[in-house]
Design a protein around this motif. Sequence first.
Motif, PDB file in Angstrom:
ATOM      1  N   ALA A  40     140.501  56.464 108.379  1.00 48.61           N
ATOM      2  CA  ALA A  40     141.291  57.306 109.274  1.00 48.61           C
ATOM      3  C   ALA A  40     142.349  58.073 108.486  1.00 48.61           C
ATOM      4  O   ALA A  40     142.621  57.790 107.311  1.00 48.61           O
ATOM      5  N   SER A  41     142.968  59.030 109.161  1.00 49.16           N
ATOM      6  CA  SER A  41     144.000  59.858 108.519  1.00 49.16           C
ATOM      7  C   SER A  41     145.148  59.011 107.974  1.00 49.16           C
ATOM      8  O   SER A  41     145.715  59.322 106.926  1.00 49.16           O
ATOM      9  N   ALA A  63     131.885  59.759  93.501  1.00 47.69           N
ATOM     10  CA  ALA A  63     132.915  60.793  93.573  1.00 47.69           C
ATOM     11  C   ALA A  63     133.622  60.682  94.919  1.00 47.69           C
ATOM     12  O   ALA A  63     133.051  60.991  95.956  1.00 47.69           O
ATOM     13  N   LEU A  64     134.860  60.213  94.896  1.00 49.19           N
ATOM     14  CA  LEU A  64     135.648  60.063  96.109  1.00 49.19           C
ATOM     15  C   LEU A  64     136.765  61.099  96.118  1.00 49.19           C
ATOM     16  O   LEU A  64     137.177  61.586  95.060  1.00 49.19           O
ATOM     17  N   PRO A  65     137.300  61.468  97.283  1.00 43.09           N
ATOM     18  CA  PRO A  65     138.347  62.489  97.351  1.00 43.09           C
ATOM     19  C   PRO A  65     139.583  62.075  96.572  1.00 43.09           C
ATOM     20  O   PRO A  65     140.030  60.933  96.662  1.00 43.09           O
ATOM     21  N   SER A  66     140.140  63.040  95.823  1.00 45.81           N
ATOM     22  CA  SER A  66     141.270  62.726  94.953  1.00 45.81           C
ATOM     23  C   SER A  66     142.514  63.551  95.266  1.00 45.81           C
ATOM     24  O   SER A  66     143.528  63.407  94.585  1.00 45.81           O
ATOM     25  N   THR A  67     142.436  64.416  96.282  1.00 39.77           N
ATOM     26  CA  THR A  67     143.587  65.221  96.697  1.00 39.77           C
ATOM     27  C   THR A  67     143.729  65.118  98.210  1.00 39.77           C
ATOM     28  O   THR A  67     142.754  64.797  98.909  1.00 39.77           O
ATOM     29  N   PRO A  68     144.914  65.421  98.751  1.00 35.70           N
ATOM     30  CA  PRO A  68     145.072  65.387 100.202  1.00 35.70           C
ATOM     31  C   PRO A  68     144.093  66.301 100.926  1.00 35.70           C
ATOM     32  O   PRO A  68     143.550  65.925 101.986  1.00 35.70           O
ATOM     33  N   GLU A  69     143.825  67.477 100.377  1.00 34.19           N
ATOM     34  CA  GLU A  69     142.906  68.412 101.021  1.00 34.19           C
ATOM     35  C   GLU A  69     141.490  67.840 101.064  1.00 34.19           C
ATOM     36  O   GLU A  69     140.808  67.912 102.103  1.00 34.19           O
ATOM     37  N   ARG A  72     141.289  64.931 103.637  1.00 30.09           N
ATOM     38  CA  ARG A  72     141.235  65.348 105.038  1.00 30.09           C
ATOM     39  C   ARG A  72     139.851  65.877 105.405  1.00 30.09           C
ATOM     40  O   ARG A  72     139.354  65.624 106.509  1.00 30.09           O
ATOM     41  N   ALA A  73     139.216  66.587 104.474  1.00 29.81           N
ATOM     42  CA  ALA A  73     137.847  67.038 104.711  1.00 29.81           C
ATOM     43  C   ALA A  73     136.894  65.844 104.811  1.00 29.81           C
ATOM     44  O   ALA A  73     135.943  65.843 105.607  1.00 29.81           O
ATOM     45  N   TYR A  74     137.153  64.823 104.017  1.00 31.15           N
ATOM     46  CA  TYR A  74     136.355  63.587 104.010  1.00 31.15           C
ATOM     47  C   TYR A  74     136.470  62.878 105.362  1.00 31.15           C
ATOM     48  O   TYR A  74     135.461  62.463 105.940  1.00 31.15           O
ATOM     49  N   VAL A  75     137.678  62.746 105.871  1.00 33.31           N
ATOM     50  CA  VAL A  75     137.885  62.116 107.174  1.00 33.31           C
ATOM     51  C   VAL A  75     137.169  62.911 108.267  1.00 33.31           C
ATOM     52  O   VAL A  75     136.524  62.338 109.161  1.00 33.31           O
TER      53      VAL A  75
END
Length: 212
Positions: A40-41, A63-69, A72-75
């Motif tokens: 979740a967010s 490869a997992l998200p490493s920035t806030p942007e 949020r796209a991942y969520v």
Amino acid sequence: MVAPAVQVPGTVPFVDDAAIEAFLDNQRNASGRVTLRRLASRDEKEFLDLVSASAELHGPWMALPSTPELYRAYVTRYAQPNEESVLICVRDSGAIAGVVNINSIIRGRFQSASIAYAAFAPTAGQGYMTEGLALVVRYAFEQLRLHRLEAQIQPENHASLKLARRVGFRHEGYSPELLYIDGAWRDHERFAITSSMVDIAPTPPHPTLPER
């Protein structure tokens, strides 16, 4: 059925944990070391900190998200009805120990999905992922009413291969250049597990399963 997501315009979708909570309420081993909840967010800072701390562990495999942007796209992606991201959390502390993504859920006669998983460095090597992945498998079969889960693993990723085998996945083959990862098409070993391979109570067919 996958729990619905509720979205306010201009925000990241809020993900409902009701399906996981219903599943956990029915588990005999409710005193295990880990529990589950959907990504979740609210997990943004902890998740990104863990990704940074685990860069060497994940290497070229995940490869997992490493920035806030990117987070949020991942969520947003995993709030969709055919995708689900489940966090494995240490029961005593609530710390996130790993993540399991249930990707490309296909209904109808297939009732199948592909999964990917990653441990996080601070709690790696303590057995949390083995316990957590086994729990996610049961969740997928009992609550989401899937029949089959597939895992594609690069041959050099020995830790992931061992984890899949510990949880009961069977090796089904080898596919050259199966997935595009880290700038190239990579070979993968293919593993799968079906509901008939797991000691779970039978569930009725999913409503999308054709009668004939």
